[in-house]
Design an enzyme around this catalytic site. Sequence first.
Site, PDB file in Angstrom:
ATOM      1  N   ASP A  97       0.889  -1.170   0.000  1.00 60.38           N
ATOM      2  CA  ASP A  97       0.000   0.000   0.000  1.00 60.38           C
ATOM      3  C   ASP A  97       0.924   1.216   0.000  1.00 60.38           C
ATOM      4  O   ASP A  97       1.425   1.611   1.051  1.00 60.38           O
ATOM      5  CB  ASP A  97      -0.907  -0.011   1.222  1.00 60.38           C
ATOM      6  CG  ASP A  97      -1.790   1.224   1.294  1.00 60.38           C
ATOM      7  OD1 ASP A  97      -2.266   1.677   0.242  1.00 60.38           O
ATOM      8  OD2 ASP A  97      -1.991   1.747   2.414  1.00 60.38           O
ATOM      9  N   GLU A 152      -1.219  -1.646  -4.876  1.00 67.89           N
ATOM     10  CA  GLU A 152      -2.449  -0.894  -5.098  1.00 67.89           C
ATOM     11  C   GLU A 152      -2.195   0.189  -6.134  1.00 67.89           C
ATOM     12  O   GLU A 152      -1.165   0.863  -6.110  1.00 67.89           O
ATOM     13  CB  GLU A 152      -2.909  -0.269  -3.775  1.00 67.89           C
ATOM     14  CG  GLU A 152      -4.325   0.228  -3.807  1.00 67.89           C
ATOM     15  CD  GLU A 152      -4.806   0.605  -2.424  1.00 67.89           C
ATOM     16  OE1 GLU A 152      -5.724  -0.047  -1.933  1.00 67.89           O
ATOM     17  OE2 GLU A 152      -4.247   1.552  -1.849  1.00 67.89           O
ATOM     18  N   ASP A 212      -2.356   1.058   7.445  1.00 64.85           N
ATOM     19  CA  ASP A 212      -1.612   0.885   6.192  1.00 64.85           C
ATOM     20  C   ASP A 212      -1.173  -0.566   5.987  1.00 64.85           C
ATOM     21  O   ASP A 212      -1.144  -1.066   4.863  1.00 64.85           O
ATOM     22  CB  ASP A 212      -0.396   1.817   6.160  1.00 64.85           C
ATOM     23  CG  ASP A 212      -0.820   3.282   6.170  1.00 64.85           C
ATOM     24  OD1 ASP A 212      -1.490   3.701   5.217  1.00 64.85           O
ATOM     25  OD2 ASP A 212      -0.499   3.990   7.142  1.00 64.85           O
TER      26      ASP A 212
END
Length: 173
Positions: free
Chosen positions: A8, A68, A140
């Site tokens: 991420d 992502e 996160d």
Amino acid sequence: MSIILGIDPGSRKTGYGIVERNGTKMRYVASGVIRIQAELTLPERLKVIFASVSEIIAQYRPQEMAVEQVFMAKSAGSALKLGQARGAAIVAGVSHNLTVFEYETRKVKQAVVGTGAADKLQVQHMVKTLLHLPCAPQEDAADALAVALCHANTQHNLIHQTQARHFRRGRLV
């Protein structure tokens, strides 16, 4: 069996999550957050992300990496910084000969929570539940684990639908 690294990305905090997939079973391996000092310049931050992701890859030896995709941030400047952070992480993966897969945020949420409009708390809760963790991971790290879970599920479904034996270098074989 495969080990998957989920990322991420962020220019100040980059989450990572590692899961092991064995058929349909998922096992938590590790997760955390790469925290970057605010006083560093952007190039220095990118260097920290690259070095940290490279260190994680060397330690856990994943076979695949999922990242992502960039979504439109509050400003164009923020989106550019996020894209550069993603780039640093992707280059670390490719430098270690990993196949890198990219997933939209909505697809990750859909795969883990069941709706692409899920909020952060829902993602944390489902990651905790799916991986049988004693407590919810930090935000996160949970997002990175969700990316890894999304990839593992997507890959498993593709293999199952095509009756291929496995996925190698981005191809069904």
